[in-house]
Design an enzyme around this catalytic site. Structure first.
Site, PDB file in Angstrom:
ATOM      1  N   HIS A  20      52.202 -10.091  -3.201  1.00 65.30           N
ATOM      2  CA  HIS A  20      52.593 -11.468  -2.877  1.00 65.30           C
ATOM      3  C   HIS A  20      51.621 -12.428  -3.548  1.00 65.30           C
ATOM      4  CE1 HIS A  20      49.191 -11.547  -0.147  1.00 65.30           C
ATOM      5  NE2 HIS A  20      49.643 -10.455   0.433  1.00 65.30           N
TER       6      HIS A  20
HETATM    7  P1  TYD Z   1      49.960  -9.043   4.696  1.00 64.06           P
HETATM    8  O1  TYD Z   1      49.144 -10.219   4.273  1.00 64.06           O
HETATM    9  O2  TYD Z   1      51.390  -8.986   4.286  1.00 64.06           O
HETATM   10  O3  TYD Z   1      49.233  -7.691   4.240  1.00 64.06           O
HETATM   11  P2  TYD Z   1      48.918  -7.178   2.753  1.00 64.06           P
HETATM   12  O4  TYD Z   1      49.083  -8.344   1.842  1.00 64.06           O
HETATM   13  O5  TYD Z   1      47.510  -6.700   2.798  1.00 64.06           O
HETATM   14  O6  TYD Z   1      49.847  -6.062   2.464  1.00 64.06           O
HETATM   15  O7  TYD Z   1      49.840  -8.946   6.276  1.00 64.06           O
HETATM   16  C1  TYD Z   1      50.351  -7.840   7.009  1.00 64.06           C
HETATM   17  C2  TYD Z   1      50.725  -8.338   8.401  1.00 64.06           C
HETATM   18  O8  TYD Z   1      49.580  -8.845   9.081  1.00 64.06           O
HETATM   19  C3  TYD Z   1      51.756  -9.453   8.370  1.00 64.06           C
HETATM   20  O9  TYD Z   1      52.673  -9.230   9.445  1.00 64.06           O
HETATM   21  C4  TYD Z   1      50.966 -10.689   8.666  1.00 64.06           C
HETATM   22  C5  TYD Z   1      49.794 -10.195   9.499  1.00 64.06           C
HETATM   23  N1  TYD Z   1      48.567 -10.977   9.285  1.00 64.06           N
HETATM   24  C6  TYD Z   1      48.090 -11.814  10.277  1.00 64.06           C
HETATM   25  O10 TYD Z   1      48.687 -11.925  11.385  1.00 64.06           O
HETATM   26  N2  TYD Z   1      46.943 -12.510  10.060  1.00 64.06           N
HETATM   27  C7  TYD Z   1      46.263 -12.427   8.896  1.00 64.06           C
HETATM   28  O11 TYD Z   1      45.199 -13.094   8.714  1.00 64.06           O
HETATM   29  C8  TYD Z   1      46.788 -11.578   7.843  1.00 64.06           C
HETATM   30  C9  TYD Z   1      46.090 -11.455   6.516  1.00 64.06           C
HETATM   31  C10 TYD Z   1      47.926 -10.868   8.085  1.00 64.06           C
END
Ligand code: TYD
Length: 134
Positions: A53
Site C-alpha cells: 500500500h
Molecule cells: P496494515 O497497515 O495493513 O499492515 P501491513 O501494511 O503491515 O501489512 O495493518 C494491518 C491491520 O492493523 C489493519 O487492519 C489496520 C490495523 N492497524 C491499526 O489498527 N493501527 C495501526 O497503527 C496499524 C499500522 C495498523
C-alpha cells in the site's frame, strides 16, 4: 528530486558499550517529521509479505530491530529495494510511495515510527489505481 529519491537509510546513533549497544531516534534530529505513532510487526511466518500500500499523508521510518527483511519501494515507475538488518538503520519512506515488505527472517521485528495517527482512509491499497494516479 522525485519522492522515491528522498527515500533513504538514516544512520541512527549507536552507543557502543560492552554491556550491549544502544541506539535512539529523536524527532528534532534523526527523524524528518513530527512523531505521532509507533507500531511493530513481528512473528511473521516465513514467506509472508506485509504492506502492499501507500499512504496519502503518512511518512515513516522503518527499523529492523531484530533479524532482517527487505522493503521494496516504488513510485509506480521505478523501484528500489532496501535490505534492513541493522538496528541502527532507519529507512525513511516518504508520503505517496508504494511499499511492501518481504523476506522476513525468523524472529524479525520491524519497528515503525509514523508521522500520523492510524487512519484507514489514509491508505491507498489498490496498486492499479495508485499507478494510474502517478
Ligand atoms: P496494515 O497497515 O495493513 O499492515 P501491513 O501494511 O503491515 O501489512 O495493518 C494491518 C491491520 O492493523 C489493519 O487492519 C489496520 C490495523 N492497524 C491499526 O489498527 N493501527 C495501526 O497503527 C496499524 C499500522 C495498523
Amino acid at each position: 528530486m522525485s519522492d522515491l529519491e528522498t527515500a533513504r537509510i538514516i544512520n541512527l546513533p549507536k552507543i557502543l558499550d560492552e554491556r550491549g549497544n544502544l541506539s535512539f531516534a529523536e524527532e528534532t534530529k534523526q527523524v524528518p517529521f513530527c512523531i505521532r505513532r509507533a507500531y511493530w510487526i513481528y512473528d511473521v511466518p516465513g514467506g509472508e509479505i506485509r504492506g502492499g500500500h501507500s499512504y496519502y499523508k503518512n511518512q515513516e521510518i522503518i527499523i529492523a530491530l531484530s533479524g532482517s527483511f527487505d522493503i521494496v519501494l516504488t513510485d509506480g515507475k521505478e523501484s528500489k529495494v532496501f535490505s534492513l538488518n541493522r538496528s541502527y538503520h532507519g529507512l525513511f519512506v516518504p508520503t505517496g510511495i508504494w511499499r511492501h515488505m518481504e523476506n522476513f527472517s525468523t524472529n524479525a521485528v520491524a519497528f515503525v515510527i509514523s508521522s500520523t495517527d492510524f487512519d484507514e482512509g489514509d491508505y491507498q491499497r489498490d496498486y492499479e489505481a495508485y499507478k494510474n494516479s502517478r
